[in-house]
Design an enzyme around this catalytic site. Structure first.
Site, PDB file in Angstrom:
ATOM      1  N   SER A 183      38.331 -35.308  -9.022  1.00  0.00           N
ATOM      2  CA  SER A 183      37.011 -34.523  -9.283  1.00  0.00           C
ATOM      3  C   SER A 183      37.234 -33.151  -8.509  1.00  0.00           C
ATOM      4  O   SER A 183      36.778 -32.284  -9.236  1.00  0.00           O
ATOM      5  CB  SER A 183      36.093 -35.584  -8.708  1.00  0.00           C
TER       6      SER A 183
ATOM      7  N   ARG B 133      29.837 -42.271 -11.569  1.00  0.00           N
ATOM      8  CA  ARG B 133      30.272 -42.849 -10.335  1.00  0.00           C
ATOM      9  C   ARG B 133      29.134 -43.025  -9.442  1.00  0.00           C
ATOM     10  O   ARG B 133      29.157 -44.233  -8.688  1.00  0.00           O
ATOM     11  CB  ARG B 133      31.530 -42.090  -9.829  1.00  0.00           C
TER      12      ARG B 133
ATOM     13  N   HIS C 242      38.771 -24.624  -0.244  1.00  0.00           N
ATOM     14  CA  HIS C 242      37.679 -25.626  -0.419  1.00  0.00           C
ATOM     15  C   HIS C 242      37.617 -26.450   0.740  1.00  0.00           C
ATOM     16  O   HIS C 242      38.612 -26.823   0.869  1.00  0.00           O
ATOM     17  CB  HIS C 242      38.221 -26.193  -1.805  1.00  0.00           C
TER      18      HIS C 242
HETATM   19  N1  URA Z   1      33.076 -33.973  -4.132  1.00  0.00           N
HETATM   20  C1  URA Z   1      33.622 -33.832  -5.405  1.00  0.00           C
HETATM   21  O1  URA Z   1      33.667 -32.781  -5.865  1.00  0.00           O
HETATM   22  N2  URA Z   1      33.885 -34.982  -5.882  1.00  0.00           N
HETATM   23  C2  URA Z   1      33.884 -36.205  -5.318  1.00  0.00           C
HETATM   24  O2  URA Z   1      34.227 -37.185  -6.132  1.00  0.00           O
HETATM   25  C3  URA Z   1      33.608 -36.567  -4.240  1.00  0.00           C
HETATM   26  C4  URA Z   1      33.421 -35.388  -3.413  1.00  0.00           C
END
Ligand code: URA
Length: 435
Positions: free
Chosen positions: A183, A168, A82
């Site tokens: 997240s 958020r 990722h």
């Molecule tokens: N990428 C995400 O998937 N979540 C975040 O909070 C910030 C960047």
């Protein structure tokens, strides 16, 4: 349990229990906890922080909020990768085939680009016929037979994150380290891989602008992976310049193919080798050094390129694109951008380079926007290079003539020249594993 007590506790800087965090995530996902209470808790977390145990518990609850991919139908150790996102980041297109050519299955779900950052799915869709959406049994069968499949997200993975991220975004609580870490990792855990390699970007084109912030995020995410029983390592890498030379979907796929042919730009090639080596290491293919050698060999012997061809064919795309770039969508307009003065390239505001490509049609300002797969930029310069007045800095590609002036202005403003040769920063700042 009452949500108001959980908010009160975090407001006072106290530690939330696993049960309290699970109560919040479940209730918010189902809709029994309203946005205003969730927003209050996010702000309390943003201001008071969370320890690693709380962050891991929040992540696990978010990962469990929807479907969780079961990759047990695929043989072998499944390693995911990722990237926290950047400009010109097409690493998956090279790293996936290298790893698959080493016999490690790659079953990867990727996302789309937004704003100045690109997404692997948009890049793949520039290959005529390529299907990013395929049924799970076919996905598994392609991974088992070809060794690699790259598709869009299936199922309802981590719906709590989808809801929380949108909240958020409008409550000034995106920039919270535990909330970012949970997240990202909730989606990775729900995707089902056994091990995870994270590419945490630092610099002007990244979410984390400094290496310190990138290290802190990497440590938090590696700890979450460890708590969840997934072997996780992170590389901290430079996003203070676009990765490679191409920005924009078909242009980036072409650069990825050139790299698989052994002719890629040095920075991009080196990062791909390092990421592939780390994935192979987690798949128990040998020491990191052995894995680097394996990765280099798979490019040199053409087997990684062949995997890329096979994957395209298995997913309905035209594998002839690998040898004939004219099959990709073509831009009807090109504009050369030349230097107005001589000097060393001292800095590139990478986010603005990405925005310039987006203005040309390569990216989306909002999720609903459509994109032009042929649009983008090829850069002829890197920080540290000396350019003569009149030398070509970049070429812009688009099908919309109305975008050119704005894109040129944006790109020019992001390239800084100096009479002094700048110190060139490293491509890879460091590596984080669980201590
Ligand atoms: N990428 C995400 O998937 N979540 C975040 O909070 C910030 C960047």
């Amino acid at each position: 349990m009452r949500m108001i007590d959980i908010i009160e506790k975090k407001k006072l800087g106290q530690t939330l229990s696993d049960a309290e965090l699970a109560f919040f995530v479940e209730g918010y996902t189902k809709g029994s906890i309203p946005d205003y209470q969730a927003a209050a808790l996010c702000m309390a977390i943003r201001l008071m922080g969370m320890d690693s145990k709380e962050t891991a518990a929040l992540t696990m609850a978010m990962a469990a909020s929807g479907d969780q991919s079961d990759l047990s139908g695929i043989k072998g150790i499944k390693v995911d990768k990722h990237s926290t996102g950047g400009v010109g980041d097409k690493t998956t297109l090279v790293v996936g085939p290298i790893v698959a050519a080493c016999g490690v299955p790659v079953a990867k779900m990727s996302g789309r680009g937004l704003g100045h950052t690109g997404g692997t799915l948009d890049k793949l869709e520039s290959i005529p016929g390529y299907r990013i959406s395929i049924p799970t049994d076919e996905f598994f069968s392609i991974v088992n037979s070809v060794g690699i499949a790259l598709i869009g997200q299936t199922g309802n993975l981590a719906p709590a994150d989808k809801k929380l991220y949108a909240l958020r975004d409008v409550t000034a609580t995106v920039d919270s380290l535990p909330l970012i870490a949970s997240s990202i990792m909730s989606k990775k855990l729900a995707s089902g891989a056994d091990a995870i390699v994270l590419d945490v970007k630092a610099g002007s084109g990244a979410f984390m602008k400094t290496t310190e912030a990138a290290y802190a995020l990497a440590k938090e995410m590696v700890a979450i992976g460890h708590h969840a029983g997934r072997n996780t390592v992170a590389l901290i890498t430079n996003m203070d310049q676009p990765l490679g030379c191409s920005i924009g979907n078909s242009l980036e796929v072409i650069e990825a193919i050139e790299t698989l042919k052994g002719k890629g730009p040095d920075d991009f090639n080196d990062l791909c080798i390092e990421l592939a080596a780390n994935m192979l290491f987690l798949a128990e293919k040998g020491s990191l050094d052995d894995c680097r050698k394996l990765a280099v060999q798979r490019i040199a012997d053409g087997s990684a390129l062949q995997k890329f061809r096979d994957m395209i064919a298995a997913q309905g795309g035209d594998p002839a694109v690998v040898d004939d770039y004219s099959i990709f969508p073509q831009a009807s307009i090109q504009r050369e951008i030349c230097a107005e003065e001589s000097g060393y390239v001292s800095h590139m505001d990478t986010q603005n380079c990405g925005i310039s490509a987006m203005l040309l049609g390569a990216g989306r300002a909002t999720k609903e926007d459509s994109i032009d797969h042929a649009a983008g930029i090829i850069l002829n310069i890197k920080p540290g290079d000396f350019v003569e007045k009149g030398q070509t800095l970049a070429v812009l590609y688009t099908n919309d003539p109305n975008t050119l002036d704005n894109a040129e202005q944006q790109l020019r403003a992001s390239i800084h020249l100096s009479s002094v040769k700048p110190q060139v920063q490293p491509l890879i700042y460091g590596r984080v594993e669980f201590e």
